[in-house]
Design an enzyme around this catalytic site. Structure first.
Site, mmCIF file in Angstrom:
data_model
loop_
_atom_site.group_PDB
_atom_site.id
_atom_site.type_symbol
_atom_site.label_atom_id
_atom_site.label_comp_id
_atom_site.label_asym_id
_atom_site.label_seq_id
_atom_site.Cartn_x
_atom_site.Cartn_y
_atom_site.Cartn_z
ATOM 1 C CG HIS A 146 -2.318 0.502 0.896
ATOM 2 N ND1 HIS A 146 -2.562 1.499 -0.022
ATOM 3 C CD2 HIS A 146 -3.538 0.145 1.386
ATOM 4 C CE1 HIS A 146 -3.865 1.735 -0.083
ATOM 5 N NE2 HIS A 146 -4.474 0.926 0.744
ATOM 6 C CG ASP A 179 -10.314 -12.365 -20.483
ATOM 7 O OD1 ASP A 179 -9.704 -13.433 -20.285
ATOM 8 O OD2 ASP A 179 -11.156 -12.224 -21.388
#
Length: 459
Positions: A163, A392
């Protein structure tokens, strides 16, 4: 918990950018952090993509090799992610690389999903999620990967994201680019090159960041308690009903995420107060993407922690608790959002002069929190609803996106929203104090809309 064998039996590796090393060192200077990167503590955000592979000719060994080579080529464009942070100021050493694990799971994917034991999910990511990392940040990788192959088809791609440089918009940009490279979709890969420097030039880091701000932010993120994580699903009907309850003259058309945020905030606070666990004030902190709120907007592919928190305080009297409605909480949240956007406040934070304005703003936050005695409870919310599901690799969209099983022992209350597997619903991955969670899980007004850990359907 059912024991599930996840063995790292294939390989452990370090993936580095595919570009010639001399080019990396000659042409790429250290990548500066922005002020928001500096303020965020060192911890890892998890995400796990599950793909159901039904092609009988699917070549596992070839796929695993191509995942690594395509990742290496993607890191050439995203070279900072392969580096290490120095002095909480910049990223360098781009040849350090990212850890990459390959695992074999001795069961079929749908057998894992049928268990519905989300604690198992931590076995599919490289690092423990949202743990306060105590190792020197100069040694910590900025991302790590675990690709797990299931028996009889199915692959999961688990990623741990530091982060210190990643918000989820940054992660989504990288994931889609990697998937494009893997599919050999060169046009998509070329057009998704990241905007590496804009965050640090717009919100420059401080060479002498006051320690009080770092300590304040760490106290906002971590608090020692016994936390648990639960998964709740809200279907479209439940969300629409709640949106009707949340409407008001001030907020005539609340979004789905805003509505669920305030619904969970209300019931979490109720569980805390009426369970006898706390009488503290309740503070909401909703992550707000800054890119499109700036004028002019910043590109979506700008990397870094380009978000900030919209905060509001809920501290009704005992008499008012039963009459405080969902629409009242939506008003509080919108007042906070409007306050950050009023008179182009966000734009005043830009540049060297903006850093001084930002420090003044942090001082006001510090004073506001100090004025609340005892220290308030903080509930953080972040939405991944409109991102991630387009990753994808050529096997179709993710069959399901898992978040995490259990956070580190000191991480504060957090809710992550993602899309449901089917339909137009939303999953809420809620981390909360164990006693408080047990009360909320039995609240009939909460369960009238939330479905606890519903079955994950397999294809």
């Amino acid at each position: 918990m059912v024991d599930m064998e996840v063995n790292i039996v294939i390989s452990r590796d370090t993936i580095k950018p595919a570009a010639d090393r001399s080019l990396l060192h000659a042409h790429q200077k250290p990548c500066n952090l922005c002020i928001f990167d500096q303020l965020i503590p060192a911890t890892y955000v998890p995400v796990i993509f599950f793909y159901s592979i039904v092609d009988p000719n699917f070549n596992v060994p070839k796929t695993l090799v191509h995942l690594k080579t395509s990742l290496s080529h993607t890191l050439t464009h995203y070279y900072p992610f392969s580096g290490r942070i120095k002095n909480n100021l910049y990223i360098h050493d781009f040849d350090a690389g990212v850890p990459y694990l390959e695992a074999r799971v001795e069961c079929r994917m749908f057998e894992l999903l049928e268990l519905r034991e989300i604690e198992l999910l931590n076995r599919f990511i490289p690092f423990h999620p949202f743990r306060k990392e105590t190792e020197s940040p100069d040694q910590l990788p900025l991302m790590a990967f675990q690709v797990s192959v299931f028996a009889c088809g199915g692959i999961s791609v688990g990623i741990s994201l530091s982060h210190k440089i990643f918000d989820m918009e940054t992660a989504n940009t990288f994931f889609k680019s990697w998937a494009s490279v893997f599919r050999r979709d060169h046009k998509a890969a070329i057009t998704s090159n990241p905007n590496i420097c804009q965050a640090s030039s717009t919100f420059p880091a401080s060479d002498n960041l006051p320690q009080k701000y770092l300590a304040f932010m760490e106290s906002m993120w971590f608090e020692e308690k016994k936390y648990v994580t639960r998964r709740f699903a809200f279907d479209a009907k439940a969300i629409n009903t709640l949106r009707e309850k949340a409407k008001s003259d001030l907020v005539p058309n609340p979004t789905r995420v805003e509505t669920l945020t305030c619904f969970l905030w209300k019931h979490a606070t109720f569980a805390s107060r009426h369970g006898g666990t706390s009488r503290r004030a309740s503070v909401i902190a909703q992550a707000m993407n800054l890119r499109r709120r700036l004028k002019p907007p910043m590109p979506d592919d700008s990397i870094g922690n380009l978000f900030w928190w919209a905060t509001a305080v809920y501290n009704p009297t005992d008499e008012a608790e039963t009459t405080y409605k969902l629409c009242d909480l939506l008003k509080l949240l919108h007042e906070s959002l409007n306050g950050l956007e009023h008179d182009q406040f966000l734009d005043t934070l830009c540049g060297e002069e903006g850093r001084r304005v930002f420090f003044e703003y942090l001082d006001q936050l510090l004073e506001g929190m100090d004025s609340l005695d005892p220290t308030p409870e903080i509930y953080a919310f972040t939405s991944w609803v409109n991102i991630l599901d387009e990753v994808d690799f050529g096997w179709g969209k993710p069959f399901w996106i898992g978040v995490m099983g259990k956070v580190g022992p000191a991480f504060r209350n957090l809710t992550v929203f993602v899309k449901t597997q089917r339909g137009n619903g939303i999953e809420a991955w809620v981390t909360m104090d164990e006693k408080q969670m047990s009360i909320m899980e039995k609240d009939p007004q909460f369960l009238a809309f939330a479905s606890p850990n519903p079955r994950i359907l397999h294809v």
